[in-house]
Design a protein around this motif. Structure first.
Motif, PDB file in Angstrom:
ATOM      1  N   TRP A 330       0.832  -1.200   0.000  1.00 34.16           N
ATOM      2  CA  TRP A 330       0.000   0.000   0.000  1.00 34.16           C
ATOM      3  C   TRP A 330       0.871   1.257   0.000  1.00 34.16           C
ATOM      4  CZ3 TRP A 330      -5.085  -0.875  -0.637  1.00 34.16           C
ATOM      5  CH2 TRP A 330      -5.564  -2.134  -0.327  1.00 34.16           C
ATOM      6  N   ALA A 331       1.905   1.247  -0.808  1.00 31.73           N
ATOM      7  CA  ALA A 331       2.820   2.390  -0.858  1.00 31.73           C
ATOM      8  C   ALA A 331       2.120   3.621  -1.429  1.00 31.73           C
ATOM      9  CB  ALA A 331       4.040   2.055  -1.705  1.00 31.73           C
ATOM     10  N   GLU A 332       2.522   4.791  -0.932  1.00 33.29           N
ATOM     11  CA  GLU A 332       1.986   6.053  -1.436  1.00 33.29           C
ATOM     12  C   GLU A 332       2.929   6.629  -2.483  1.00 33.29           C
ATOM     13  OE1 GLU A 332       1.266   8.639   1.830  1.00 33.29           O
ATOM     14  OE2 GLU A 332      -0.750   7.819   2.141  1.00 33.29           O
ATOM     15  N   PRO A 333       2.390   7.317  -3.480  1.00 32.49           N
ATOM     16  CA  PRO A 333       3.251   7.887  -4.523  1.00 32.49           C
ATOM     17  C   PRO A 333       4.250   8.871  -3.922  1.00 32.49           C
ATOM     18  CG  PRO A 333       0.945   7.963  -5.185  1.00 32.49           C
ATOM     19  CD  PRO A 333       0.968   7.591  -3.727  1.00 32.49           C
ATOM     20  N   PRO A 334       5.482   8.914  -4.434  1.00 31.28           N
ATOM     21  CA  PRO A 334       6.471   9.876  -3.922  1.00 31.28           C
ATOM     22  C   PRO A 334       6.112  11.301  -4.295  1.00 31.28           C
ATOM     23  CG  PRO A 334       7.343   8.732  -5.842  1.00 31.28           C
ATOM     24  CD  PRO A 334       6.026   8.074  -5.511  1.00 31.28           C
ATOM     25  N   LEU A 335       6.720  12.230  -3.573  1.00 27.86           N
ATOM     26  CA  LEU A 335       6.469  13.660  -3.798  1.00 27.86           C
ATOM     27  C   LEU A 335       7.720  14.370  -4.313  1.00 27.86           C
ATOM     28  CD1 LEU A 335       4.391  14.423  -0.565  1.00 27.86           C
ATOM     29  CD2 LEU A 335       3.522  14.041  -2.874  1.00 27.86           C
ATOM     30  N   ASP A 336       8.563  13.651  -5.062  1.00 23.10           N
ATOM     31  CA  ASP A 336       9.796  14.252  -5.558  1.00 23.10           C
ATOM     32  C   ASP A 336       9.534  15.428  -6.494  1.00 23.10           C
ATOM     33  OD1 ASP A 336      11.018  12.257  -4.136  1.00 23.10           O
ATOM     34  OD2 ASP A 336      11.327  10.952  -5.882  1.00 23.10           O
ATOM     35  N   PHE A 337       8.415  15.385  -7.231  1.00 21.15           N
ATOM     36  CA  PHE A 337       8.140  16.457  -8.191  1.00 21.15           C
ATOM     37  C   PHE A 337       7.812  17.776  -7.501  1.00 21.15           C
ATOM     38  CE2 PHE A 337       4.153  14.593  -7.086  1.00 21.15           C
ATOM     39  CZ  PHE A 337       3.241  15.627  -7.093  1.00 21.15           C
ATOM     40  N   LEU A 338       7.571  17.765  -6.191  1.00 18.35           N
ATOM     41  CA  LEU A 338       7.258  18.991  -5.467  1.00 18.35           C
ATOM     42  C   LEU A 338       8.486  19.658  -4.864  1.00 18.35           C
ATOM     43  CD1 LEU A 338       4.010  17.931  -3.551  1.00 18.35           C
ATOM     44  CD2 LEU A 338       4.178  19.287  -5.634  1.00 18.35           C
ATOM     45  N   ASP A 339       9.670  19.039  -5.014  1.00 14.20           N
ATOM     46  CA  ASP A 339      10.867  19.575  -4.369  1.00 14.20           C
ATOM     47  C   ASP A 339      11.174  20.994  -4.829  1.00 14.20           C
ATOM     48  OD1 ASP A 339      11.218  17.347  -2.856  1.00 14.20           O
ATOM     49  OD2 ASP A 339      12.617  16.380  -4.229  1.00 14.20           O
ATOM     50  N   LEU A 341       8.956  23.058  -6.183  1.00 16.38           N
ATOM     51  CA  LEU A 341       7.756  23.888  -6.202  1.00 16.38           C
ATOM     52  C   LEU A 341       7.337  24.361  -4.819  1.00 16.38           C
ATOM     53  CD1 LEU A 341       5.640  21.795  -8.752  1.00 16.38           C
ATOM     54  CD2 LEU A 341       7.047  23.804  -9.226  1.00 16.38           C
ATOM     55  N   LEU A 342       7.480  23.516  -3.800  1.00 16.35           N
ATOM     56  CA  LEU A 342       7.039  23.839  -2.451  1.00 16.35           C
ATOM     57  C   LEU A 342       8.204  23.712  -1.477  1.00 16.35           C
ATOM     58  CD1 LEU A 342       3.662  21.847  -2.365  1.00 16.35           C
ATOM     59  CD2 LEU A 342       3.987  24.263  -2.904  1.00 16.35           C
ATOM     60  N   SER A 343       8.069  24.365  -0.343  1.00 16.22           N
ATOM     61  CA  SER A 343       9.068  24.250   0.710  1.00 16.22           C
ATOM     62  C   SER A 343       8.927  22.909   1.416  1.00 16.22           C
ATOM     63  CB  SER A 343       8.901  25.398   1.718  1.00 16.22           C
ATOM     64  OG  SER A 343       7.637  25.321   2.354  1.00 16.22           O
ATOM     65  N   ARG A 344       9.910  22.584   2.239  1.00 17.39           N
ATOM     66  CA  ARG A 344       9.857  21.332   2.965  1.00 17.39           C
ATOM     67  C   ARG A 344       8.680  21.303   3.928  1.00 17.39           C
ATOM     68  NH1 ARG A 344      11.303  17.569   0.471  1.00 17.39           N
ATOM     69  NH2 ARG A 344      11.073  16.393   2.407  1.00 17.39           N
ATOM     70  N   GLN A 345       8.335  22.457   4.520  1.00 19.44           N
ATOM     71  CA  GLN A 345       7.194  22.497   5.435  1.00 19.44           C
ATOM     72  C   GLN A 345       5.900  22.218   4.682  1.00 19.44           C
ATOM     73  OE1 GLN A 345       9.570  24.761   5.211  1.00 19.44           O
ATOM     74  NE2 GLN A 345      10.584  24.727   7.203  1.00 19.44           N
ATOM     75  N   ALA A 346       5.754  22.811   3.487  1.00 21.63           N
ATOM     76  CA  ALA A 346       4.537  22.576   2.702  1.00 21.63           C
ATOM     77  C   ALA A 346       4.452  21.127   2.250  1.00 21.63           C
ATOM     78  CB  ALA A 346       4.505  23.515   1.500  1.00 21.63           C
ATOM     79  N   GLY A 348       5.676  18.624   3.868  1.00 23.61           N
ATOM     80  CA  GLY A 348       5.287  17.882   5.057  1.00 23.61           C
ATOM     81  C   GLY A 348       3.791  17.929   5.304  1.00 23.61           C
ATOM     82  N   VAL A 349       3.170  19.074   5.012  1.00 24.44           N
ATOM     83  CA  VAL A 349       1.710  19.177   5.153  1.00 24.44           C
ATOM     84  C   VAL A 349       1.017  18.256   4.151  1.00 24.44           C
ATOM     85  CG1 VAL A 349      -0.264  20.722   4.929  1.00 24.44           C
ATOM     86  CG2 VAL A 349       1.804  21.509   6.094  1.00 24.44           C
ATOM     87  N   VAL A 350       1.528  18.214   2.918  1.00 18.12           N
ATOM     88  CA  VAL A 350       0.946  17.330   1.907  1.00 18.12           C
ATOM     89  C   VAL A 350       1.071  15.870   2.336  1.00 18.12           C
ATOM     90  CG1 VAL A 350       1.118  16.567  -0.495  1.00 18.12           C
ATOM     91  CG2 VAL A 350       1.382  18.987   0.062  1.00 18.12           C
ATOM     92  N   GLU A 351       2.194  15.513   2.932  1.00 18.13           N
ATOM     93  CA  GLU A 351       2.382  14.136   3.387  1.00 18.13           C
ATOM     94  C   GLU A 351       1.408  13.766   4.501  1.00 18.13           C
ATOM     95  OE1 GLU A 351       6.447  14.103   4.494  1.00 18.13           O
ATOM     96  OE2 GLU A 351       7.199  13.675   2.463  1.00 18.13           O
ATOM     97  N   ARG A 352       0.938  14.745   5.257  1.00 14.92           N
ATOM     98  CA  ARG A 352      -0.002  14.485   6.352  1.00 14.92           C
ATOM     99  C   ARG A 352      -1.443  14.779   5.923  1.00 14.92           C
ATOM    100  NH1 ARG A 352       4.311  17.037   9.089  1.00 14.92           N
ATOM    101  NH2 ARG A 352       3.221  19.039   9.065  1.00 14.92           N
ATOM    102  N   HIS A 353      -1.759  14.521   4.664  1.00 16.05           N
ATOM    103  CA  HIS A 353      -3.087  14.879   4.155  1.00 16.05           C
ATOM    104  C   HIS A 353      -4.188  14.081   4.848  1.00 16.05           C
ATOM    105  CE1 HIS A 353      -2.330  11.189   1.933  1.00 16.05           C
ATOM    106  NE2 HIS A 353      -3.595  11.167   1.581  1.00 16.05           N
ATOM    107  N   VAL A 354      -3.915  12.855   5.280  1.00 19.47           N
ATOM    108  CA  VAL A 354      -4.944  12.067   5.960  1.00 19.47           C
ATOM    109  C   VAL A 354      -5.294  12.698   7.303  1.00 19.47           C
ATOM    110  CG1 VAL A 354      -5.513   9.787   6.885  1.00 19.47           C
ATOM    111  CG2 VAL A 354      -4.210   9.977   4.769  1.00 19.47           C
TER     112      VAL A 354
END
Length: 516
Positions: A330-339, A341-346, A348-354
């Motif tokens: 049940w792996a989640e897609p990586p967020l490398d494409f946001l490196d 575009l967004l800051s590390r804090q943003a 982190g917020v996307v990673e905690r979307h649940v």
């Protein structure tokens, strides 16, 4: 070169051997040339033809050559340094070629987007000109739209393996073209009846979902979700049933939720989240007000709200728990494409979307439900308490899982505390409400001390600040009578006692403020 008159032939030979050894050592340190190859090919005199002095010189020469080779880059046992230089140059060339390929790929992607935009713009001008000239009748226009959608679909599927970015644009344009064509055929030209137009647009939605699953493309699923949710509005004629709208919306949301459960695309679940709640709000303000069908519509809308609550809270929660327990399945897609575009804090917020879905979903469900039903405040307070119990049970269930599941359980506990606060605010009034809020704030500080969580502590500070402001206003007006006979004074003393009790777990700077 002249030889000393008293030098014997053996001494001359030994001296010549030494000079030859020095020359050979110098040649060994020069780049490979024809001269070096000739020197290496030139044989030394055989051991039998050498004098003892010459033999000693040869042995010294051999030792000198071995030492020289051992000290050179590559050594006698490694590769020559020229080969290493050639390999390093080849590696740099390959790296430069890869970088150029990446840059050209990005440029090709942007050129493809620009080209598609210019093509669509040109087609729009040609289409408008043809309509103005009367060349294209409505049936021809619809047929042209269908043909264009089919061409985009075929082209996108054909180049999928070679030009993925361009293929995504073509397939997305195909889905958008089909939606526009169906809308025009029904609303603008009245060429097809409502059932046929509705069936066609539903088929386009299913096509978008299918392509997104086959090609692992989140963009197509997003386009399909938005188009599917917009079908009732594209075909709206002023009549229809709110229950039908809610049922259809739940089907589209269920399809998007199933794709999210399979692929884990965050953008898809948030698109469905925003679009689904927007449809329910529009349905409420547009249909519930009619008295003839208010009762049925309200229950239908309430059923849709319950479905959305479970879909946007429970389903992502279960998937995230499964992902924490079995990351490979049940792996989640990586967020490398946001490196970039967004800051590390943003990010982190996307990673905690649940966690965010767990927070926003019950609040929206309660707010929209309160708009539908005209119930006493006490009923909504008890409903909030019931929801708090459900979230507390979810947090308790997740407490024994892996680290990711425990963090989710912790979020559920915080949402439960928030719902309890809302319920207390609704159910209680006056002195009882102030005591309940102060007690909850003290409990939050205790939890923050045990878990070292700053967010819980800030929640306690906010509640104590609200209660403290009310307390200062009450104290400034003065209290009459002794605490035993004055409930208001007894409430104030209880709040002060809870604030002092909270200082036992607060750090000195903040504790001093509380003691004041």
């Amino acid at each position: 070169m002249t030889n000393p008159p008293d030098e014997s032939i053996h001494e001359r030979l030994a001296r010549l051997e030494r000079e030859l050894t020095e020359l050979r050592s110098l040649v060994e340190h020069l780049p490979a040339t024809g001269l070096e190859k000739e020197a290496e090919a030139e044989p030394l005199p055989s051991p039998e033809a050498r004098t003892p002095a010459a033999q000693a010189g040869v042995e010294k020469t051999t030792r000198t050559e071995d030492q020289a080779r051992a000290g050179r880059p590559g050594g006698a046992e490694g590769q020559p340094w020229q080969d290493r230089r050639r390999k390093a140059a080849a590696a740099r060339s390959a790296s430069l070629q890869d970088e150029m390929t990446r840059i050209l790929g990005q440029g090709e992607s942007w050129l493809g987007r620009i080209g598609i935009g210019l093509l669509l713009l040109g087609l729009a001008f040609v289409f408008k000109y043809s309509v103005d000239q009367g060349w294209l009748t409505p049936p021809v226009r619809v047929a042209f739209g269908l043909l264009l959608g089919c061409v985009l679909l075929a082209a996108g599927l054909r180049i999928r393996s070679e030009r993925m970015a361009l293929s995504q644009l073509l397939l997305g344009g195909c889905i958008a073209t089909f939606f526009i064509t169906g809308f025009a055929a029904f609303q603008l030209y009245s060429l097809v009846p409502y059932p046929a137009a509705f069936a066609f647009l539903v088929a386009v939605t299913i096509l978008a979902f299918s392509l997104s699953l086959i090609h692992r493309d989140a963009v197509l699923s997003i386009v399909g979700t938005l188009g599917g949710l917009g079908v009732p509005f594209l075909l709206y004629t002023g009549a229809g049933s709110l229950a039908g709208l809610v049922g259809y919306t739940c089907l589209v949301l269920g399809g998007a939720g199933a794709i999210y459960a399979h692929r884990g695309w965050r953008s898809l679940i948030w698109t469905a989240f925003v679009g689904g709640w927007a449809v329910f709000l529009i349905g409420h303000f547009g249909g519930v007000a009619e008295p003839s069908r208010a009762f049925l519509d309200r229950w239908a809308l309430q059923a849709g709200i319950l479905f959305a609550w479970l879909l946007f809270w429970l389903m992502p929660l279960v998937r995230q728990d499964l992902s924490a327990r079995s990351p490979g399945r049940w792996a989640e897609p990586p967020l490398d494409f946001l490196d970039g575009l967004l800051s590390r804090q943003a990010i982190g917020v996307v990673e905690r979307h649940v966690h965010l879905l767990s927070l926003f979903t019950p609040l929206l469900a309660l707010a929209l439900s309160s708009l539908i039903w005209d119930l006493p405040s006490a009923v909504w307070g008890w409903i909030s308490l019931a929801c708090a119990a459900v979230y507390a049970l979810a947090g308790w269930t997740l407490r024994g899982g892996p680290e990711g599941s425990r963090r989710l359980g912790y979020t559920q506990a915080l949402v439960s505390i928030l719902l309890v606060t809302i319920a207390v605010t609704i159910l209680l009034e006056g002195n009882t409400l102030l005591i309940a809020l102060a007690a909850e704030a003290a409990a939050l500080h205790l939890v923050a001390d045990r878990t070292s969580d700053g967010g819980v502590g800030r929640g306690g500070h906010i509640l104590f600040a609200i209660v403290g402001f009310v307390l200062l206003e009450r104290l400034s007006s003065g209290a009459v009578g002794l605490p035993a006979s004055n409930p208001r004074a007894l409430t104030d003393l209880t709040i002060i006692g809870l604030a002092l009790a909270a200082t036992l777990v607060l750090r000195p700077p903040v504790a001093a403020v509380y003691r004041l």
